[in-house]
Scaffold this active site. Sequence first.
Site, mmCIF file in Angstrom:
data_model
loop_
_atom_site.group_PDB
_atom_site.id
_atom_site.type_symbol
_atom_site.label_atom_id
_atom_site.label_comp_id
_atom_site.label_asym_id
_atom_site.label_seq_id
_atom_site.Cartn_x
_atom_site.Cartn_y
_atom_site.Cartn_z
ATOM 1 N N GLY A 46 0.802 -1.223 0.000
ATOM 2 C CA GLY A 46 0.000 0.000 0.000
ATOM 3 C C GLY A 46 0.831 1.267 0.000
ATOM 4 N N SER A 70 -1.008 -13.086 -2.992
ATOM 5 C CA SER A 70 0.368 -13.460 -2.699
ATOM 6 C C SER A 70 0.746 -14.733 -3.456
ATOM 7 C CB SER A 70 0.498 -13.700 -1.186
ATOM 8 O OG SER A 70 1.744 -14.263 -0.884
ATOM 9 N N TYR A 109 -2.016 -18.216 6.243
ATOM 10 C CA TYR A 109 -2.096 -16.995 5.436
ATOM 11 C C TYR A 109 -2.492 -17.340 4.000
ATOM 12 C CZ TYR A 109 -0.511 -12.668 3.182
ATOM 13 O OH TYR A 109 -0.434 -11.516 2.452
#
Length: 147
Positions: free
Chosen positions: A10, A100, A129
């Site tokens: 970000g 990812s 994750y």
Amino acid sequence: MLTGGSGMVGSNILEHPSIGNWNVIAPSSNELDLRNADHVYSYIKSHRPETIVHAAGLVGGIHANIKDPINFLDVNMIIGRNLISSAHSLSVPNLINISSTCMYPRAAKNPLQEDMLLTGALEPTNEGYALAKLITTRLCQYIDKDY
């Protein structure tokens, strides 16, 4: 709207030379708790973004992922679901769900391609994750297919 504006991805988006061409809102986690579905819905409803770039997430190194896979799975799944579902319910025209490479099988050959997803075992050191990222990606695919 950009989530995760203070994170690695970000902050790089916010530092891009052409960012001035856009009217970007990037709420901090103090301004918008992505774990709270009602807050996410209300925030999106009040700001009415034309595009959401979802770059937020609970991240950590290998040690953190090994130590607490439940939290990495749970938190990332919740924030992804809250954001994507609210955007869909409020008819946000564009959503970019940044993910990812950990979603790909551990033994996947490069270059990675989307049809490789869910074709093999994930890297066990960050599986929680990775599973959360797979779930949010699949949610986006379902919405895209149906709507």
